[in-house]
Each structure stands twice: as structure tokens, then as C-alpha cells.
Design an enzyme around this catalytic site. Structure first.
Site, short mmCIF file in Angstrom:
data_model
loop_
_atom_site.label_atom_id
_atom_site.label_comp_id
_atom_site.label_asym_id
_atom_site.label_seq_id
_atom_site.Cartn_x
_atom_site.Cartn_y
_atom_site.Cartn_z
N CYS A 112 -6.16 6.78 9.92
CA CYS A 112 -5.08 6.30 10.35
C CYS A 112 -4.44 6.56 11.79
CB CYS A 112 -3.83 6.61 9.14
SG CYS A 112 -4.24 6.43 7.49
N HIS A 158 2.80 6.15 12.45
CA HIS A 158 2.11 5.72 11.27
C HIS A 158 2.66 5.77 10.25
CE1 HIS A 158 -0.88 5.45 8.17
NE2 HIS A 158 -0.98 6.50 7.60
N ASN A 218 1.32 1.52 3.47
CA ASN A 218 0.51 2.26 4.09
C ASN A 218 -0.71 1.39 4.45
OD1 ASN A 218 -1.26 3.95 5.65
ND2 ASN A 218 -0.52 5.81 4.53
#
Length: 323
Positions: free
Chosen positions: A117, A248, A279
Site C-alpha cells: 500500500c 493511504h 482500501n
């Protein structure tokens, strides 16, 4: 490259969101929880799910094309493409090359990055170095993920959270700095918190992602404020100089906790694309940037702090001037 183009800056941003949208109601059909539980713990209401035809390369190319169109005439002449992804399953084929070959004018250079990520922020720094090192003048950075491919529908830790999508930014040489030096690295002592422990399942499919949410939360809050502070210092700015914070999009509670820990002034806008997009790992920061600039065009040209983190545990942060 002209000698005046000593630095790198963001020219534009684009994103691609899958046509299918999965609601919390649909997610909880496989879990022993309700919709309120999902929203309270994650902040997510919807997330995108890619269809068979929405491959990583297809989504990445759509996001890249959106970014180049917004940059204006001539911007489709790209020297290099860097693709960040943790869900690319084919070790024999470069995702970046596959994306590049779908563009109207494919760049000759293309390479992949997997920093989970944090991949977008890591790829962004590589692009900055390539431009400031006078190797290339224009670089596309693309994050593309099919996270729903590597999670189990009955896993409460991952099923409500992860989603699919792609985001891209176009970088160009510039006479003034537009991207700060990063604070980045990894913490192998905590790599067990987010893992894909086996290369394949018994059925030959991809290994399912496993995540220890509460421990990840504590690690983020304990470590990332210092990472962010280092990125601000290396860019030569103060938190008061920021106009936006684009972390993020892991979890809305984590985003809120980080905003508090960083002591962000009231004028700093915090990106919360997590609510509608979930996400999307390496795609989440450019997707959130695209959404933010769509809703707040007045932020264009102002400073934003980017902060990525994920499996490994890898992390990266930098200050950018928004396109």
C-alpha cells in the site's frame, strides 16, 4: 532535457473506478456482522469490484489516459511508466509494460514496483529521481489493484475493507521543486501484521491476504507521525504550510487518528475517499487525490502531504505540490 528542468512536479492526476459497486449490505451477507458495524469500524459505505474485463492493465491504462488528457496537448508523449501493485499475479509479464502497450503512444520504458500500500509513494520517488537525474522528462506513475482477488468473502478483517481500482499521476521536469524528498523504509519486525503467507492456495489460486487490524492501527499511530514529520522537514515546510493531507485510504479511523497525531491545522483538508472507494492499496492515494481535486479545485497548486503504508511493513511519505 533542458538544464532549467532540474526538478520534478505533478502535471495531472486521473483515476478509474470499476463499474460494479459493492455496498455494506452486500458485504455483510457473508459475515456475522451488520452494516452499522462495518461503517463504524472502517468508515466505508461502498467499494468498487472489478469485473473480468477490468484487468489491472485495463484499469491502469484508463487512469493513465485520464491523467494525460488532463495535462493538455503533447502530454501523451511519455518517456517512462512505473506501475505499483501488490495484486499483479503474473511473474512472467510486467504490469507496467501491459499498461503502457494500451496507451495511444506507448512509452518505451516501463517497470513494476511492489511496496504494497506504500507502492504509489515509492514509485513517485523513483519517478522524481529519474526526472531529476535527467534520465527522463515525463513519467507516468500508475497504481492499479484488484484487491478483491486476494481476500476471502468471509474474513471480517479484510472483506469489508479492500476494493479495486486504479489511479495515475503524470510527472514532468520543472525549474522549481514540486516533490519533496521522501521519508521511507520498512519495519520487518512487524511484517507479520499484513501478510500473504503462502504462494498459492491448495487449489492453485492466489494466497489470501491476512491482516491483524488492531495491531496495524497501533503500529501506524506509534510510528507514522514521525515519518510524516521527517518528510515535512526534508521538504523544508511546516505542517501549517500544507493545504491537504492525502494518506493511504486504509481505514477512516486510522485517517482520523493520524490527523490528530499530526496536529493538522483546521485549514488542512483531509482526503477521505475511503468512504466510497474502500482500501485500494497502491491505487488509493492517487484515487483520493483525484477525488479531492474534483471536489476542491481550489487546492490545485497547493501543498499536500502524502503518506503510504502497508504489508512489509513498508512506508513512504513526501510533500507534493498538487497538480
Amino acid at each position: 532535457m533542458s538544464s532549467a528542468s532540474t526538478y520534478a512536479r505533478l502535471l495531472s492526476v486521473g483515476s478509474y473506478r470499476p463499474s460494479r459497486v459493492l455496498t455494506n449490505e452486500a458485504v455483510v451477507a457473508h459475515l456475522e456482522v451488520n452494516e452499522t458495524w462495518v461503517h463504524r469500524r472502517t468508515g466505508i459505505r461502498t467499494r468498487g469490484v472489478a469485473g473480468d474485463e477490468e484487468t489491472l492493465a485495463y484499469m491502469g491504462a484508463q487512469a493513465a489516459n485520464a491523467a494525460t488528457r488532463r495535462a493538455g496537448p503533447g502530454a501523451d508523449t511519455v518517456d517512462c511508466l512505473i506501475a505499483a501493485s501488490m495484486t499483479h499475479q503474473d511473474p512472467d509479464a510486467s504490469l507496467a509494460r501491459s499498461i503502457a502497450d494500451l496507451l495511444p503512444q506507448p512509452p518505451r520504458a516501463a517497470l513494476d514496483v511492489n511496496a504494497a500500500c506504500a507502492g504509489f509513494c515509492v514509485a513517485l520517488e523513483l519517478a522524481r529521481c529519474l526526472i531529476q537525474g535527467h534520465t527522463y522528462n515525463t513519467v507516468l506513475v500508475v497504481g492499479s489493484e484488484r484487491m478483491r482477488d486476494i481476500i476471502a468473502d468471509d474474513d471480517r478483517a479484510t472483506a469489508p475493507v479492500f476494493a479495486d481500482g486504479a489511479g495515475a499521476v503524470l510527472l514532468h521536469g520543472a525549474p522549481e521543486p514540486g516533490i519533496g524528498a521522501p521519508a521511507w523504509g520498512s519495519d520487518p519486525a512487524f511484517r507479520h501484521l499484513i501478510t500473504r503467507p503462502d504462494p498459492t492456495q491448495d487449489d492453485g489460486g492466489p494466497a489470501m491476504l491476512q491482516m491483524h487490524g488492531p495491531q496495524v492501527y497501533r503500529w501506524v499511530i506509534d510510528h507514522l507521525p514521525d515519518v510524516a514529520a521527517t518528510a515535512l522537514q526534508r521538504a523544508g515546510v511546516d505542517v501549517r504550510d500544507l493545504a491537504a493531507f492525502i494518506p493511504h485510504q486504509s481505514n477512516d479511523r486510522i485517517i482520523t487518528a493520524l490527523s490528530v497525531a499530526l496536529d493538522l491545522p483546521p485549514h488542512v483538508t483531509v482526503a477521505r475517499d475511503i468512504t466510497r472507494s474502500g482500501n485500494t492499496a497502491a491505487a488509493s492515494i492517487p484515487m483520493a487525490m483525484d477525488t479531492l481535486l474534483h471536489t476542491r479545485p481550489d487546492l490545485s497548486g497547493k501543498l499536500a502531504l502524502l503518506l503510504g503504508y502497508g504489508a512489509g511493513i513498508t512506508f513512504a511519505a513526501q510533500v507534493v505540490q498538487l497538480p
